[in-house]
Every structure is written in structure tokens, then in C-alpha cells.
Design a protein around this motif. Structure first.
Motif, short mmCIF file in Angstrom:
data_model
loop_
_atom_site.label_atom_id
_atom_site.label_comp_id
_atom_site.label_asym_id
_atom_site.label_seq_id
_atom_site.Cartn_x
_atom_site.Cartn_y
_atom_site.Cartn_z
N TYR A 42 0.89 -1.14 0.01
CA TYR A 42 0.07 0.08 -0.15
C TYR A 42 0.92 1.33 0.07
O TYR A 42 0.66 2.19 -0.69
CB TYR A 42 -1.01 -0.06 1.25
CG TYR A 42 -1.74 1.42 1.42
CD1 TYR A 42 -2.57 1.71 0.35
CD2 TYR A 42 -1.16 2.20 2.44
CE1 TYR A 42 -3.16 3.23 0.53
CE2 TYR A 42 -1.88 3.27 2.63
CZ TYR A 42 -2.72 3.91 1.83
OH TYR A 42 -3.51 5.09 1.92
N SER A 43 1.75 1.37 0.86
CA SER A 43 2.75 2.43 0.84
C SER A 43 3.60 2.51 -0.50
O SER A 43 3.70 3.56 -0.97
CB SER A 43 3.85 2.04 2.03
OG SER A 43 5.09 3.10 1.83
N ALA A 44 3.89 1.57 -1.21
CA ALA A 44 4.45 1.74 -2.46
C ALA A 44 3.44 2.51 -3.50
O ALA A 44 4.00 3.13 -4.36
CB ALA A 44 5.08 0.34 -2.90
N ILE A 84 -8.16 -4.06 8.75
CA ILE A 84 -6.90 -4.98 9.23
C ILE A 84 -5.96 -4.30 10.32
O ILE A 84 -5.62 -4.72 11.42
CB ILE A 84 -6.14 -5.55 8.17
CG1 ILE A 84 -6.76 -6.70 7.34
CG2 ILE A 84 -4.67 -6.17 8.41
CD1 ILE A 84 -6.34 -7.04 5.97
N LEU A 85 -5.55 -3.19 9.98
CA LEU A 85 -4.66 -2.23 10.93
C LEU A 85 -5.37 -2.04 12.07
O LEU A 85 -4.71 -2.10 13.23
CB LEU A 85 -4.20 -0.91 10.21
CG LEU A 85 -3.41 -1.35 8.74
CD1 LEU A 85 -3.15 0.48 8.25
CD2 LEU A 85 -2.05 -1.71 9.09
N GLN A 114 2.68 2.13 12.87
CA GLN A 114 3.23 3.17 12.23
C GLN A 114 2.52 3.43 10.83
O GLN A 114 1.98 4.46 10.49
CB GLN A 114 4.50 3.00 11.66
CG GLN A 114 5.68 3.03 12.79
CD GLN A 114 7.18 2.85 12.35
OE1 GLN A 114 7.29 2.57 11.10
NE2 GLN A 114 7.87 2.70 13.40
N ALA A 115 1.88 2.23 10.30
CA ALA A 115 1.13 1.97 9.11
C ALA A 115 -0.33 2.89 9.38
O ALA A 115 -0.70 3.44 8.83
CB ALA A 115 0.84 0.62 8.73
N LEU A 116 -0.82 2.35 10.72
CA LEU A 116 -2.18 3.12 11.40
C LEU A 116 -1.90 4.63 11.44
O LEU A 116 -2.89 5.41 10.97
CB LEU A 116 -2.81 2.47 12.48
CG LEU A 116 -4.00 3.10 13.04
CD1 LEU A 116 -5.10 2.74 11.87
CD2 LEU A 116 -4.16 2.38 14.45
N ALA A 117 -0.75 4.99 11.58
CA ALA A 117 -0.38 6.39 12.09
C ALA A 117 -0.35 7.26 10.86
O ALA A 117 -0.78 8.24 10.57
CB ALA A 117 0.93 6.69 13.01
N LEU A 167 5.51 8.30 7.64
CA LEU A 167 5.15 9.16 8.81
C LEU A 167 5.91 10.48 8.50
O LEU A 167 5.01 11.59 9.19
CB LEU A 167 5.53 8.44 10.01
CG LEU A 167 4.86 7.30 10.66
CD1 LEU A 167 5.27 6.84 11.95
CD2 LEU A 167 3.28 8.09 11.12
N SER A 168 6.96 10.51 8.14
CA SER A 168 7.41 12.01 8.34
C SER A 168 6.83 12.81 7.32
O SER A 168 6.60 13.89 7.42
CB SER A 168 8.98 11.71 7.78
OG SER A 168 9.76 12.94 7.43
#
Length: 1317
Positions: free
Chosen positions: A875-877, A904-905, A925-928, A1007-1008
Motif C-alpha cells: 500500500y505504501s508503494a 486490518i490495521l 506506524q502504518a495506522l499512524a 510518517l515523516s
């Protein structure tokens, strides 16, 4: 087999040729006249002329062998005599790397002694043969493009870890990494090289010059007047840094780019070459010439459709040819120069590979007429040559070379028997066959022809100087639109050409995944599965050893081709079995994770180690999956774990001293990827520290005390995987929650599982790495735009500046033209729409797999961690790497996928079945990151209400003993945009700085980047939070006490650190501060601000928790809050204090430390408690705040810039000193908010005056003996000791013993001092 060429009878396999005359009508052999004509036509003399029939010797099969030997002996004598003496060369005729004494440093050398990997800072090695006269050449195949110096040296050259080839007087080198030449001094020379290039090293000892070529293109003379004379002879040599790798070709194979007049250091096998070419000519004649038995004449035949149709005459003729041809085909030079060239020529006529059955016929002949070991060696060398040719072919516009070699690979693999042998023994064991699926990216776009293919370049101008996407969408000019469209057309042309190569690569995998070829053993797919699993194991078990790993750029291409082939077979099965699932619904069923049919090596499971799970969940396995764990097996597993621990400790101890241990003939496990293009299964480790210990002739063996874990998969058959009647194969142990419906063929499920593992191993990392080219384009585009603006503003009188700016503009434009073409290649091969759909499909596979696994309850713990990792990373990609070329919003089912991933998260970040710290952190981190973007936050809001409430409840769990900082960050993001002065994207004083996040890991980088997104608060989740805090009487106190504890810790740490920083900055002898200390200090400050914002959020959403004193803990929480707020205000607002001084230093790393973020957070809490509440609440909050001994009214006045008169007088000389005031931040703080602050200040001023007037002096005896700040107000039961309520309430949170006598306190009563006292 009998000796070749001796006597008149020989046997090959089961076919026997006899000297006894036999009747043609029995044998099927044609009459003697026709046979004679046929044999003379096939076996022509070297000059090609045939004598007249009257003078020809009558040929039969009885005298054919003698005739053939005579033909093969022609010209060989002269060739042999000419090549006996190679004047100008000294050393062995077979040239290899000198692994006995000619090296320096640590090196890994391939078993063929032609490939080398650097294993130290700067290792050097030379060849075994030197030259002193004449013109000589050798080639170096570049496997990695790092720091290397390649060239020539003399025996007197002495190298070390700092100085290599070219750094001493009599050594000369070319370095394509730095584009320089070296001979003690260095100057610019040549072009930059890339992995897949070939460097030719030429030395002319007659003229005294050294030159180099890159992919056959001369780079010019590098050195002239080199030292010559008595005792001067030059060895090929190389120096290379850690992990760099090359392979040499001194002449053991045909040179890829021969240069006229230059000889390879190793002579080609001329005699064998002549013989092989003659025999190949005879073979071609057999194919060309047919026998018409009915007419009794010879006829020309169409070679493309030639077949061996059981004609004994032809078969016996071929047997004679292969009698001599077979042993020659075991030699790599002859296979590459003769056989591969011939097979390629067959395919040059064009058309599909299927249109050339001749190659299949020739392979049939080889298996029929050659000994088995000869066929094996020949096929191995053929595939090696093909892979080497494919990997080291230059990129040309139509990719014709790559297509040519792939077509022949397909033709060879179409032959069933050859394919199965190669799969079983070569493709994954000896070759790096994954190279066949890689399309290398050209470093030099000019040579790759991209200028002709993409004549017009274009790049987006979407970024501001700060590196952020521009808010204003500028109208595209007509010229820009034309350029963009021309660029896109060029990209489409490139895409079509690359798709041809990709299609051929998918064809290869379709052949390897064929499960219908069951004749003569297992089908290809099941052999492939076992080898593929072993390939995955090697890459999973050697994550730290780069030499063993498949390079990530290869893995990316392999993944996409494998997905295409898998979906082809998956949907093909669906067409035949309508009840099965389509590939769009694919998932991996949960039983694969616990039934032991698929080996996951030592990869971590969600619930911990597999051995632990088998012990703790054996009852669940028996009840749900009907799988019984044998107690003896549990015991064996435990003992194995102990053995592995002991042996890993031993191997770790050995790794502490690699020089001696590895040099003693040891072999490392398959460090094959970085070295020579093909071989390298067994490698030698060379170390100058252990030369005396080495025995170079000793056969290579495994290191002692290394336990080799053989995969159980090696012995699996089709029945074990697919299952039979009464046997579920891979699907053994279906849980009741899993539907009893067919999914697809079981073997395809294992391939799918392997694809997910591949993505986790290195594909995601590579996707992130290649984004760097796009970032470079953006940076150069901004630089060009800035330069053009400067040119437009430059005064006409300053011609010197104008000329410099024009030069800069030209440099930036050329660089952008180069990068935009390179980016086009990368976008087509890595970030195209089709590749994006593959990653999206993989994301959906992982989501479905996790959902199915989750339903199994406790058995979910068996799932490998990488499924959750791939779900998050893919998902990030999709979100970060594929845009703006392709948008994720255009993908089918995008909204539903987002919601399912959000569910899921939300569910699993606090799932007790998941024990791994790293995976839990990644989920958090993914949820954040998810809640920072409006579209993904809306997805979280769309998940079922029950799951949303559960998520918020988990977020509100006490902050002790868990990674609370990320939890707190999530709550802050849900609030951002609603708090006091909290609508900013970046802090006011940071607007001119650029965020640095490129070097962070994927999720941390998310996150950044997310932290600079516009605020998007969630009122729905805020409402859930308020309901939970108000309804659960135990939740609110435990949560808020933990927040207050962490705030107390974070702010105290921050103050302590800035004291140290201030002291360090004031020292004369040291004018710098440790950057790590600055980073930790800034982190503590940011944590303090975010914790204050969570308190503001809580006070705003649920004020009753603090102000409704019917709740048992409200007063205590309010007192603790007031105490902390006063401490923060006093530290930050004091004039000329420590905080002020550190902020004014403006140290790099402390950019976020400023008055604004922390003071507005405190102000927001105070305004909500003192202004935005009812009368009773205001009175209680005011009373508690004023009762705190740390309260100072001037801290509140400081917020609005009201300084004390004494402070103003002291600050009078510094007229330029600006005082902090909320009034100066009108863009961030509304007028309404400022009015509330002024109202709060007036209220506190009045209340503090009244309190001062009414407060009676308290005697010391009546003060609390603990804090000496409040009067005694509580008495303890049963011991009757006394203190103030604040002290005892805070003490009882952690301890039930009395302050004084340590008796257990059973109750606390109010205490009022008697009036008589």
C-alpha cells in the motif's frame, strides 16, 4: 563407450554399427550407389569441391569412419604447428586468476578461477600469465558498477588495502566508477560503466601503449611510453572494493568484442574449432539433403521443417557425425562459438519460436546419439552462454539482442527432456536463471538509442523551492503541452519494445510452470516448485550476506513475470473448473501456515517461533484442523532448536576469525550472485593473512560445524502437493471457518505464497530506491527554474554573471534531458500502470489471506509475519512510488480495498495473537500514516462501528509498557485542526526549511511525509473517544494518569538535556554539541507538545473527567494537570531563562524547539478549563490552579506579551529584543481565540487578587508535612497520620502504605482542624 576413432566398429548407447555386410532390404539402408552419392554429398572436402564420380572412392558405412577421420585431419597439422609457440607470453596456457600468491586482501574467487568478489577494503589479484611482447587483449564482465581499477601490472608491484592497480609506478588502470585512469597520478578518462558492461583491456608492447574499450567502443589510448625492456612483463590485474564483482575472459570463451591485431591471452582451441565447424557443416548437409528412395535420387529439403522420420541411412550417418561431434560439445568455447551460433542462425529467419521445430529435432538427436553426461554438459554450457550473452548485451533501441537470446532460450526449454534436466540440475543450482527475467536499465541513454526513441524530453514543474507540490495549478502553455505529448508518445514506443521482451520472459516461466509434461518423471512445475522454494530459502536465510542474495533489481522483474505466468495458469484452471476462484479473488488459505506442507524456514510467525506455537496450540490444531502433533516430534523440535543454537554460536565464533578459517579450502554457500555471470556455486575465499595455510589443490568442502538444513520440499511429489482421493495435499487440515470450495491448483497456491515472500525479501526496498531518479528530476527542474528566473532578473551590465548563469542553465538542461529519458525507461520497466496493477493485486491477495487467517482464531498466530508486512508495504508503494505517473484512485475497487486494509490495521495493531515487537510497531506506524490523509482516514471511518470503538479503546489503553509515542501521535492527528492555534501544516518558524526524509525506512518515511499533510481531524473518532472516556469510569483515570506521567518524564528529560546543551555551547574549548543528543532533545520536546495536545483533546471532548468531582479521581487529575501546566509555563516563560537561550542558539537538529508549539498547547487546555465551561467548572479549575504553589500570573501575562515592569526595565538596552506574544500569530490564531485568552487573563488576575486578600497565613504546624504547600486536609485510617489530599491521593495511585509508619491504609477521611485549636 569405446574409444573414438579406433577400429571400424563402435557402439553408442544401444545402437550398434557392424562391419559385416547386411542386406539393405533388411536394414532399410538404401542401395550402395545412392548411399555412395549421399555420403559424398554430406561429407564434402574442406575446399567444397567434389571429385568426379569416376575418381571418387566408393563410400559405404564400412569405410565411412576412415574417410571422416581423413577429412577431419585436413589442415589440422598446419594449425597445430602455427600455434605451438606463442611468442611474447609467459605462463600456463590456461589463463586464470592467481589464487595461490598473486593477490592482496580478502577475496572470494569462483571455482572456475575467473570470477572474483571483493571482500575487504580494496583487494587486488592478478592473472597467472604475463606478456612482454606483441599485442594482447582480455575482457572483464562488469557485474557491479562500484569502485574498481582494472588494467595491467608487473610482478614487482606491491599492493595493499589502500593502494591497488594503477597506484604504483608499473601498474596502469581504468576506473569507470570515477571515470578516471590511474598510474600513480590520475586524470579524467573514458566513460562511466554500469553492471552488464564489458571492458576490453588492450596492451601493445611493440608501441608501448595501453588502451581500453567499453562494450566494443574504443575509449582511446590511456597510456603511452609504458616501461618496457628486460624483466618487464605485464599481468592482467584488478583491484576492487568490498562487495564489488567481475568475471574475466582471457580467451577461454570467444571474446565478445575482438580487436583486429590483438590476441587473447589464452589461445582459442583452433584444432577443435576447425573440427567442430566441419562436423557442423556435415550436420547441416544431412539436414539439407534428403533421399527419395522411390526415384532413387537425392533431393534438397526445407531445413526449417526437417524431421528424423526413422530413416536408417540418415540415422547411421548422424551417428558417425556425433561420434566426433559429441565430445567437442562439452567444451565451453565450442558450445558458444559453434553450437549457439548455429542455433541462433536457425531463429534469425523470424516468426514465432514454434515455427522452428528444427531445434527440437536437434535436441532429440543429441539425447539419442550423445552419452548422457555429454548432453548434460552441453546443455549446461549452452544455457550458461545464453545467460552470459543476454546479461552482457548492450541495450539497443529495438532490444534486438536480448530478444534474440531469449527466443533461443525458449526454444531449448520447449524440449521437454532438456527442460526437466535443466530445471533439476542447472537453472537454480548452477545458473542464476533469474537474470533471464531482468531488463537492465541503461546508464548511458545515448548508447541505448533513447535519444532517437524519445527525441523530445519533458519534466513536470509541480514543485516549489521548498520541495513541496505547488498549490497553484498553472495553466499548461501550448509549447509545454506539445512537448509533454511528444514525450508521452516516445514513452509509448519504448513501452511497446520492452513489452516484447517481457512477453518472452513470461513464456519462459510458462514453460517452467507446465504441469502437463508428466512423461518420464515429475512435471516441470513440481521440479520448479522445489527449486523455487530453495531459492527463497537462500535469500531469506542470508539477509545480511549480499554475496549470496539475488540482487533486488533482478527480484523486481522476476516478481512481475511470475505474477503474469501465475495468473495465466490460475485463470486457465478457472476456465476448466467454474467452481474455482479467479485470480482476482486469489488468496493463500490458512492451513498452509500450520500443516507443515510448505517450509517457511526460520521466518518469524505472528505468534512467535513455530516450535513454541506447536506446543502451545497443539490442542487447537487437533480440535480445529484435525492435526495431531506427536509428542516425540515436539521433543525432537526442541532438541533441534538447542542444537541449532549451539551450532550458530560455534559458527558465530568462527565468523570472528574468517581469515584463517575460511582460507583452508573452505567453500561459502553459493555466493554466486555478484561474481561471474553464471558459475559460482562453490567459491574460494582468499586471504593474504592465511596464504601459508592454503592448499589450492584440495577439493572444496563445506565448513566444519555448519549444519545444512535440507528442505523437505526436495522429496515432494505431485501427489504430496496436489493431493489425491482422500488426501488434500497442501490443503491438509482445513479449519471449520474456511469454506469447503476449490480455490485453484494447490501448486499455484505455493507459487503465490512464494511471490508474497519475494516482495517482502527485497522488491519493496528496490521500488523505493528507484524513486531517487524521479527525485533527481524534480531537484534539477527546480534548479533550472531558479536559474531561468535569475537570468530574467540579471542586469544587462553584468555580462559576466549572465554568462555564468547561461552555462548553469545549459548544464541543468542537459542533465534533465538525460534524466527524463532514463526516467522514461524506469517508469516503463518498474512504475508502469501494469506493474502498479501487479502490486495492487498482491495487496489484495494479502488482505484476503489475512482476513481468512483471522477467522481461524488462535491459529492465526501461525501466519508468517511477512503477510502483514507486504500488505502495509505494498500500500505504501502504491501511494508513494507510483504517483504521479499513475494514480491509485484509478484502480478498480480502490475504496473497498482501503477500507479492508484500514480494518486490518485497526484490529491487529493491538492483537494479542501478534507477539513480535517489530511487526506490532510496523502496524502502529502504518495506522499512524493512514490517519494523516483524508482519503485513508475516511476509510478508517467507514469500517464497522464495533471495530472503530475497539480501535479507540486500544488507543486509550494506559501508556505504560507499550510503544505509546506512536499511539499518542495517532490521537494527535485525529485532533489536529480542532485545537487552539492547531490548524498549521508546519510550524511558523519552520516554513522556510525543507523536510529531510529521503533516507528514512519506508514506513518511517511515510510518517515523516504524513506529518506535513494538511490537518484532517476526525470528529467521528473524537466522538467515540469522548463516549469511551465518559462511560468507562476506570479507563479515563488510568489513561490520563499514564499521559500525565509520560508528560512529566518527557518534559523533565527535555529540560535536563537543554541544560547540558547550554553548558556545552558556552564552553570555550568546544563549540559543537553531539548531533544525537540534539535529536533526542528535540524528540522529547515534540513528545511533550503532542502529550499536551492529547490532554487538550481530552479536556475539550470530556471536561467532566476533570471538573465533575462526583467522579472519584477527577479532583486528583485536575490537580496533577494544573501542577504540570504551571511547571511547563514557568520553565518556558521566565525572562532570559534557559529555554530562551537554547532557542536563540538555533542549533541544527533543534529546529522544532520554539515557544509557539508548546505555549499554544498549554493555552488551549487553560482556555477550555477556565473560559469554555460552566460556572462551577470554572470555579473549580480556578481554585485548583491558584492553589498550586507553582502558579505565577506573569506566566499567563507572558502569553499576550505583557512583561513585568522589572523585566522591561532590565531589557531596555536591548531594543531589538522581541517578546513572545500570541498577537503576532494572527494567521494561526483566530480573533475569537485571542479574545478568550484575554478573558482568561482578566479572570485569573481578579481571582488571584481576591485569593491573596482572603488567604490567612497558615502556621507551619498546619501545613502538609509532605509538600509544605497545602494545609493538612486528610487523615489516614487506621494509623491517623495526616497530609493534604493531593499528596495522599497521588501516593495511593502506586502504593497503599502510609508515608510515615508503612501501615496499610484502609481509608482516607477529610480532616478539619478543630476551632478550639
Amino acid at each position: 563407450m569405446t574409444s573414438r576413432g579406433a577400429g571400424t566398429a563402435f557402439s553408442r548407447k544401444n545402437y550398434r554399427l557392424s562391419t559385416e555386410p547386411e542386406k539393405s532390404k533388411v536394414t532399410g539402408i538404401v542401395n550402395s550407389r545412392l548411399l555412395n552419392d549421399y555420403l559424398h554429398r554430406v561429407f564434402t572436402s574442406a575446399d567444397g569441391n567434389q571429385p568426379a564420380a569416376a575418381y571418387r572412392k566408393h563410400l559405404t558405412f564400412q569405410n565411412l569412419q576412415e574417410h571422416l577421420e581423413r577429412l577431419l585431419a585436413e589442415e589440422n597439422g598446419s594449425e597445430d604447428s602455427r600455434d605451438q609457440v606463442a611468442e611474447g607470453r609467459l605462463g600456463p596456457s590456461t589463463v586464470v586468476l592467481d589464487h595461490t600468491s598473486g593477490f592482496e586482501g580478502l577475496l572470494l574467487v569462483d571455482d572456475d578461477l575467473l570470477g572474483v568478489i571483493g571482500h575487504s577494503n580494496f583487494g587486488s589479484i592478478r592473472a597467472t600469465t604475463c606478456v612482454y611482447k606483441g599485442k594482447w587483449i582480455y575482457e572483464v564482465l562488469i557485474s557491479s558498477q562500484g569502485l574498481m581499477q582494472i588494467g595491467w601490472c608487473t610482478l614487482n608491484c606491491r599492493f595493499n588495502q589502500e593502494e591497488g592497480v594503477g597506484d604504483t609506478p608499473d601498474s596502469y588502470a581504468y576506473d569507470g566508477n570515477r571515470v578516471r585512469k590511474w598510474n600513480v597520478t590520475t586524470t579524467n578518462y573514458g566513460k562511466s560503466w554500469a553492471a552488464g558492461d564489458i571492458v576490453s583491456c588492450l596492451i601493445d608492447l611493440d608501441e608501448g601503449t595501453i588502451a581500453f574499450c567499453l562494450n566494443g567502443i574504443s575509449l582511446g589510448t590511456a597510456f603511452d611510453n609504458i616501461t618496457r625492456g628486460a624483466g618487464m612483463a605485464y599481468f592482467p590485474a584488478i583491484s576492487l572494493s568490498f562487495k564489488e564483482s567481475v568475471a574475466f575472459n582471457f580467451g577461454s570463451r570467444p571474446l565478445r568484442y575482438p580487436v583486429e591485431g590483438y590476441r587473447p591471452l589464452q589461445d582459442p582451441p583452433v584444432a577443435d574449432l576447425v573440427k567442430a565447424r566441419k562436423l557442423l557443416g556435415y550436420l547441416k548437409n544431412v539436414i539439407h539433403i534428403g533421399i527419395d528412395v522411390t526415384e532413387g535420387k537425392l533431393v534438397e529439403k526445407d531445413t526449417s521443417m526437417w524431421q528424423l522420420q526413422g530413416e536408417p541411412t540418415v540415422l547411421i550417418t548422424l551417428a558417425h557425425i556425433f561420434n566426433y561431434f559429441s565430445p567437442l560439445m562439452c567444451k565451453v568455447y565450442l558450445v558458444e562459438d559453434v553450437l549457439m551460433t548455429f542455433l541462433l542462425s536457425i531463429l534469425e529467419r523470424g516468426g514465432a519460436v514454434e515455427a522452428h521445430p528444427l531445434i527440437q529435432q536437434l535436441l532429440d538427436l543429441m539425447w539419442l546419439l550423445m552419452e548422457e553426461y555429454e548432453v548434460h554438459e552441453c546443455l549446461k554450457q549452452l544455457l550458461m552462454s545464453l545467460l552470459r550473452a543476454y546479461r552482457f548485451s548492450p541495450i539497443i533501441p529495438d532490444l534486438g539482442l536480448q530478444i534474440h537470446y531469449l527466443r533461443l532460450t525458449i526454444a531449448v526449454l520447449k524440449h521437454e527432456k532438456s527442460r526437466k534436466y535443466l530445471l533439476s540440475n542447472v537453472l537454480f543450482d548452477v545458473l542464476r536463471s533469474v537474470v533471464f527475467f531482468y531488463i537492465k536499465s541503461p546508464l548511458r541513454v545515448e548508447e541505448a538509442g533513447l535519444q532517437e526513441l524519445i527525441p523530445t524530453t519533458w519534466w513536470p514543474n509541480r514543485f516549489t523551492k521548498e520541495g513541496k507540490e505547488s498549490k497553484e495549478v498553472k495553466e499548461e502553455s501550448a509549447e509545454e503541452r506539445l512537448r509533454r505529448r511528444a514525450y508521452e508518445r516516445g514513452c509509448q514506443r519504448l513501452k511497446k519494445r520492452i513489452e516484447v521482451v517481457e512477453g518472452l520472459q513470461v513464456q519462459i516461466l510458462k514453460l517452467l510452470l507446465n504441469n502437463k509434461d508428466r512423461g518420464g518423471g515429475e512435471a516441470s512445475r513440481y521440479i520448479f516448485l522445489n527449486k523455487f522454494r530453495k531459492f527463497l530459502q537462500e535469500n531469506a536465510s542470508n539477509r545480511g550476506n549480499l554475496a549470496v542474495l539475488c540482487p533486488p533489481e533482478y527480484m523486481v522483474c522476476f516478481l512481475h513475470r511470475l505474477i503474469a505466468a501465475l495468473r495465466y495458469f490460475w485463470d486457465g484452471h478457472k476456465a476448466k473448473t467454474p467452481a474455482a476462484l479467479s485470480s482476482e479473488e486469489a488468496y493463500v488459505p490458512p492451513q498452509l501456515f500450520y500443516n507443515g506442507k510448505v517450509d517457511y524456514f526460520d521466518l518469524q510467525r505472528l505468534g512467535g517461533l513455530l516450535s513454541h506455537l506447536k506446543k502451545t496450540l497443539k490442542d487447537d490444531l487437533a480440535a480445529k484442523a484435525n492435526i495431531l502433533i506427536d509428542p516425540a516430534e515436539l521433543q525432537a523440535v526442541t532438541m533441534d532448536d538447542l542444537d541449532e543454537d549451539e551450532e550458530s554460536a560455534t559458527s558465530a565464533a568462527q565468523s570472528q576469525r574468517p581469515s584463517a578459517a575460511l582460507a583452508i579450502g573452505g567453500a561459502l554457500a553459493r555466493p554466486a550472485w555478484l561474481s561471474s555471470p553464471t558459475l559460482g556455486r562453490a567459491n574460494r575465499f582468499l586471504s593474504t593473512a592465511a596464504v601459508s595455510l592454503m592448499n589450492p589443490r584440495r577439493p572444496l568442502g563445506a565448513l566444519e560445524k555448519i549444519k545444512v538444513l535440507t528442505l523437505r520440499a526436495e522429496q515432494r511429489t505431485r501427489e504430496d502437493i496436489e493431493g489425491t482421493h482422500g488426501n488434500d495435499g497442501l490443503l491438509l487440515g482445513r479449519p471449520p471457518e474456511e469454506p469447503d470450495e476449490p480455490i485453484t491448483e494447490n501448486s499455484l497456491l505455493e507459487v503465490l505464497d512464494g511471490i508474497v515472500m519475494m516482495y517482502n525479501l527485497s522488491v519493496h526496498q528496490q521500488l523505493g530506491k528507484m524513486v531517487g531518479v524521479s527525485d533527481d528530476v524534480n531537484e534539477y527542474a527546480m534548479a533550472l527554474k531558479d536559474t531561468e528566473e535569475k537570468i530574467s532578473r540579471c542586469p544587462k551590465r553584468r555580462r559576466d554573471i549572465h554568462e555564468e548563469l547561461l552555462k548553469s542553465q545549459k548544464v541543468f538542461s542537459e542533465k534533465l534531458n538525460h534524466l527524463s529519458r532514463r526516467l522514461a525507461w524506469i517508469n516503463v520497466t518498474i512504475y508502469s500502470k501494469e506493474k502498479m496493477q501487479d502490486i495492487y493485486w498482491l495487496l489484495r491477495v494479502c488482505i484476503r489471506t489475512i482476513e481468512h487467517g483471522d477467522r481461524t482464531g488462535s491459529l492465526f498466530a501461525f501466519m508468517p509475519e511477512f503477510y502483514l508486512s507486504v500488505a502495509m508495504n505494498s500500500y505504501s508503494a502504491l501511494k508513494n512510488y507510483f504517483s504521479p505517473v499513475n494514480s491509485m484512485e484509478e484502480l478498480p475497487g480502490y475504496e473497498e480495498t482501503l477500507m479492508r486494509l484500514a480494518a486490518i490495521l485497526a484490529k491487529h495493531f493491538a492483537d494479542s495473537r501478534i507477539v513480535g515487537t517489530d511487526i506490532r510497531d510496523s502496524l502502529m506506524q502504518a495506522l499512524a500514516s493512514y490517519v494523516c490523509y483524508p482519503h485513508s482516514l475516511r476509510a478508517v471511518e467507514r469500517i464497522p462501528e464495533e471495530q472503530r470503538i475497539s480501535m479507540m479503546k486500544n488507543l486509550l489503553a494506559p501508556y505504560e509498557q507499550r510503544p505509546w509515542a506512536q499511539t499518542n501521535w495517532i490521537l494527535v492527528r485525529l485532533w489536529r485542526g480542532c485545537g487552539f492555534g492547531y490548524r498549521y501544516t508546519r510550524l511558523p518558524h519552520l516554513l522556510k526549511t525543507k523536510p529531510e526524509d529521503a533516507s528514512l525506512p519506508s514506513l518511517q518515511r511515510d510518517l515523516s511525509v504524513a506529518s506535513f499533510q494538511k490537518p484532517c481531524p476526525s470528529t467521528l473518532l473524537q466522538r467515540h473517544m469522548a463516549d469511551l472516556l465518559c462511560s468507562d469510569r476506570d479507563l479515563a483515570p488510568s489513561f490520563l494518569n499514564s499521559v500525565l506521567n509520560q508528560l512529566n518524564w518527557a518534559f523533565s528529560e527535555f529540560i535536563g538535556m537543554i541544560q547540558e546543551i547550554q553548558q556545552a555551547a558556552e564552553r570555550l574549548e568546544r563549540n559543537f554539541v553531539d548531533s544525537r543528543q540534539l535529536k533526542v532533545c528535540a524528540t522529547c520536546f515534540d513528545l511533550s507538545v503532542s502529550l499536551l495536545r492529547v490532554l487538550e483533546m481530552t479536556v475539550t471532548l470530556a471536561p467532566d473527567i476533570f471538573l465533575d468531582w462526583n467522579r472519584p479521581s477527577s479532583e486528583l487529575l485536575l490537580r496533577r494537570l494544573a501542577q504540570l501546566l504551571n511547571q511547563v509555563l514557568n520553565r518556558v516563560t521566565a525572562e532570559r531563562n534557559l529555554f530562551d537561550r537554547v532557542v536563540n542558539l538555533r542549533l541544527p537538529g533543534l529546529e522544532s524547539v520554539d515557544h509557539y508549539p508548546i505555549l499554544v498547547a498549554v493555552t488551549g487546555i487553560l482556555v477550555r478549563l477556565l473560559v469554555d465551561t460552566d460556572v462551577q467548572g470554572t470555579e473549580r479549575a480556578t481554585a485548583v490552579l491558584l492553589a498550586d504553589p507553582c502558579f505565577q500570573l506573569r506566566s499567563i501575562q507572558y502569553l499576550l506579551g505583557h512583561a513585568e515592569p522589572s523585566a522591561l526595565a532590565a531589557a531596555a538596552p536591548a531594543t531589538d529584543k522581541r517578546h513572545f506574544s500570541l498577537h503576532t500569530y494572527t494567521e494561526y490564531i483566530s480573533t475569537e481565540e485571542l479574545t478568550k485568552v484575554e478573558k482568561m487573563l482578566n479572570h485569573l488576575s481578579e481571582e488571584s487578587k481576591q485569593a491573596a486578600a482572603t488567604t490567612l497565613p497558615t502556621s507551619e504546624e498546619d501545613l502538609c508535612p509532605i509538600c509544605y504547600a497545602h494545609p493538612i486536609s486528610a487523615i489516614f485510617r487506621p494509623c491517623s497520620h495526616k497530609s493534604c489530599k493531593a499528596c495522599i491521593n497521588q501516593h495511593l495511585m502506586n502504593n497503599k502504605d502510609c508515608f510515615f509508619c508503612k501501615a496499610t491504609i484502609t481509608g482516607v477521611d477529610d480532616f478539619t482542624k478543630p476551632a478550639s485549636s
